[in-house]
Design a protein around this motif. Sequence first.
Motif, PDB file in Angstrom:
ATOM      1  N   TYR A 117       0.815  -1.225   0.000  1.00 54.30           N
ATOM      2  CA  TYR A 117       0.000   0.000   0.000  1.00 54.30           C
ATOM      3  C   TYR A 117       0.845   1.270   0.000  1.00 54.30           C
ATOM      4  O   TYR A 117       0.721   2.116  -0.866  1.00 54.30           O
ATOM      5  CB  TYR A 117      -0.945  -0.011   1.217  1.00 54.30           C
ATOM      6  N   ASN A 118       1.690   1.389   1.020  1.00 57.34           N
ATOM      7  CA  ASN A 118       2.503   2.597   1.159  1.00 57.34           C
ATOM      8  C   ASN A 118       3.562   2.336   2.234  1.00 57.34           C
ATOM      9  O   ASN A 118       3.239   2.304   3.415  1.00 57.34           O
ATOM     10  CB  ASN A 118       1.625   3.785   1.550  1.00 57.34           C
ATOM     11  N   GLU A 119       4.793   2.211   1.817  1.00 57.82           N
ATOM     12  CA  GLU A 119       5.864   1.865   2.750  1.00 57.82           C
ATOM     13  C   GLU A 119       6.176   2.960   3.762  1.00 57.82           C
ATOM     14  O   GLU A 119       6.906   2.727   4.719  1.00 57.82           O
ATOM     15  CB  GLU A 119       7.119   1.459   1.983  1.00 57.82           C
ATOM     16  N   SER A 120       5.596   4.138   3.579  1.00 58.74           N
ATOM     17  CA  SER A 120       5.863   5.214   4.538  1.00 58.74           C
ATOM     18  C   SER A 120       4.942   5.151   5.762  1.00 58.74           C
ATOM     19  O   SER A 120       5.103   5.941   6.682  1.00 58.74           O
ATOM     20  CB  SER A 120       5.737   6.584   3.861  1.00 58.74           C
ATOM     21  N   GLU A 167      -0.236   7.598   9.293  1.00 64.12           N
ATOM     22  CA  GLU A 167      -0.016   7.992   7.898  1.00 64.12           C
ATOM     23  C   GLU A 167      -0.114   9.506   7.813  1.00 64.12           C
ATOM     24  O   GLU A 167      -1.163  10.081   8.110  1.00 64.12           O
ATOM     25  CB  GLU A 167      -1.058   7.341   6.982  1.00 64.12           C
ATOM     26  N   ASN A 168       0.978  10.151   7.450  1.00 69.84           N
ATOM     27  CA  ASN A 168       1.014  11.614   7.321  1.00 69.84           C
ATOM     28  C   ASN A 168       0.489  12.312   8.572  1.00 69.84           C
ATOM     29  O   ASN A 168      -0.297  13.253   8.495  1.00 69.84           O
ATOM     30  CB  ASN A 168       0.221  12.063   6.091  1.00 69.84           C
TER      31      ASN A 168
END
Length: 142
Positions: free
Chosen positions: A42-45, A61-62
């Motif tokens: 999905y999103n590694e961050s 997330e963010n």
Amino acid sequence: MELNVFQKLTEQITQECYFMTDSQQEEKVIQLIDLHHFIASYNESLKVIDYIHHPINIIEENGVKKGILFYDMKHSHALDIYESELFKSHHQIQELWFVFVEEENASKAEKYMDLIQLNAIETFYDRIFMFNFFQSTINAIK
């Protein structure tokens, strides 16, 4: 996930979840694998905050704190939607995500839609996904 990272995290589960049965610890390891593979797809961050103390994983997330519940139709227990809502308020989570985990090539979208309606999942979860584990694909339902 690298093998040494996986071993370190499973050791943490063994140490912190000593009160769980072997079967419960195995479920927790599966939850951990699902979480890390989902993040990679999905999103590694995404930043993992907690996965040990509840079936709902806490991520960030963010700057937004979110909870993710993975659900496998073959292995999951009955849903307790109200427990998820309490968890959300207790941990100050801004969003709850519900993720169906598929391990087969053929999607069971019709069964998922039935489960969503039967349990009012759309009412309590902000996002709903279908995550095909082996294909590493994620499809948003909501």
